[in-house]
Design a protein around this motif. Sequence first.
Motif, short mmCIF file in Angstrom:
data_model
loop_
_atom_site.label_atom_id
_atom_site.label_comp_id
_atom_site.label_asym_id
_atom_site.label_seq_id
_atom_site.Cartn_x
_atom_site.Cartn_y
_atom_site.Cartn_z
N TYR A 6 7.85 2.72 60.00
CA TYR A 6 7.66 1.98 58.75
C TYR A 6 8.99 1.51 58.17
O TYR A 6 9.25 0.33 58.06
CB TYR A 6 6.90 2.88 57.76
N GLY A 7 9.90 2.43 57.83
CA GLY A 7 11.17 2.05 57.21
C GLY A 7 12.34 2.17 58.18
O GLY A 7 12.24 2.78 59.24
N THR A 9 13.63 0.03 60.11
CA THR A 9 13.44 -0.63 61.40
C THR A 9 14.16 -1.98 61.42
O THR A 9 14.81 -2.32 62.41
CB THR A 9 11.94 -0.85 61.69
N GLU A 10 14.07 -2.74 60.34
CA GLU A 10 14.73 -4.04 60.28
C GLU A 10 16.09 -3.97 59.60
O GLU A 10 16.77 -4.97 59.46
CB GLU A 10 13.82 -5.03 59.54
N HIS A 17 9.00 7.28 58.44
CA HIS A 17 8.14 7.18 59.62
C HIS A 17 6.88 8.00 59.36
O HIS A 17 6.93 9.06 58.71
CB HIS A 17 8.89 7.68 60.86
N ALA A 456 8.90 -3.14 62.44
CA ALA A 456 8.29 -2.55 61.25
C ALA A 456 6.77 -2.58 61.39
O ALA A 456 6.18 -3.61 61.72
CB ALA A 456 8.71 -3.32 60.01
#
Length: 463
Positions: A6-7, A9-10, A17, A456
């Motif tokens: 979720y977080g 990642t980008e 997660h 994400a």
Amino acid sequence: MELQFYGATERVTGSCHILKVQGRCFLLDCGLIQGLPEEEALNRSRFPFDPAEVDAVILSHGHIDHSGRLPLLVREGFSGPIYVQRATRDLALVLLQDSARLAEQDVRYRNRHAEREGLAPVEPLSTVEDAITAVNLMQPLSYDERHSAGPGVEFCFRDAGHILGSAIVELWLEEDARRHKLVYSGDLGQFDSPILRDPVFLSAADTVIIESTYGDRQHKPMQETLDELGGIIRSARQGGGNILIPAFAIGRSQELLYLFGMHFDAWQLDGWRMFLDSPMAIEATAIYWEYPELYDEDAAIAYREAREVFGRLDLTLTRKVEQSMKINDIESGAIIIAGSGMCNGGRILYHLKQNIERPECHLLFTGYQAEGTLGRAIVEGRKSVRIHGRDYMVRAAVHTIGGMSAHGDCNDMLRWAEAFRPAPDFYVVHGDEQPKQAFAAMLRERLGAEVHIPAAGESIELG
């Protein structure tokens, strides 16, 4: 068994997660997105799950980019346990309250402008009350003890060597007779860094979530860093003026004080007046002092001989604003450690206004300066910078000290990853695109491992 990325990642920040086992939902971290205004606006986006249905959070460490949305999670219905290493709970109480106060101040400022323009008021992302509620849900645990988070999920914290209480999370998962070993690196520290012990090696895992903050670079060796620091201080002594050090309240401020004590004679620190001008750093330093069992061997010796090692420092802890203001009367012979570490707020701005245009003064940067911050503008060589609405010429000597990062570099992370036998599947997160790609390529080449860079919202089936 399902893992959803979720977080972080980008981007580097916003770690979170989502782990689903036996119909239950667990979070690995719940961090705040930090950076440019448009990025920070994403913190107000809805969670991709119902917070009330999250069974537990396993928190790797207290830094806001890993813990900062916990108060919001609580506000939106989460009431389960938050598992933390013991020192992390103490630091989180300081960090989360400070973050909430800043959010409340920002909203008050914005709402004054909104009222004049006839716009609707906004609510703070979270409040101090939310932060305290989140900390009260934290269950403090020790390193190297195995615990159950619920049916099919057991976990253990291992020392990550990043900041006090930082943890690698080792998880044993089971569902429908399937078993899977998951390891979450959290943030990995440098090997042989001051105060804290080295990251713990693990040998077995099926899947590893690994950070990549400095996945494409190597830090300067610590001895070169120490030599450079000592040289700057000796040079500043000869030229007069003050030394300003924008420093992060957790970790970096404590390391600097430790190094000043350990190198007092070699760096000719007699005669220098030192100021730790950050209430949060002062609180964090007191917490660091309470956990000598987490120190490495050299720091443990220094702790036992504290009166001799640190007693010669002419150190003043300035909690009150009035005390901070008086520092600006000193024109020479002061070493001022103040937040924020990227000069995007805090008391360091007032000291910069007094010293940045003086050629005999020195600005000493010891940490990463994010794009868009005042610190980044200064280290990139900007001739003039704006502080509190006024332009100032940068005439002070500017130094960037490598080698003091709380994050390991690519060699540190590879060294940690190589301990797994056989090589697990790696999922590379917590990095900008170039460092992630570079580090993923290193893992493939050196370990022959399956390496993925998740997007994400991407989900994978475990086991």
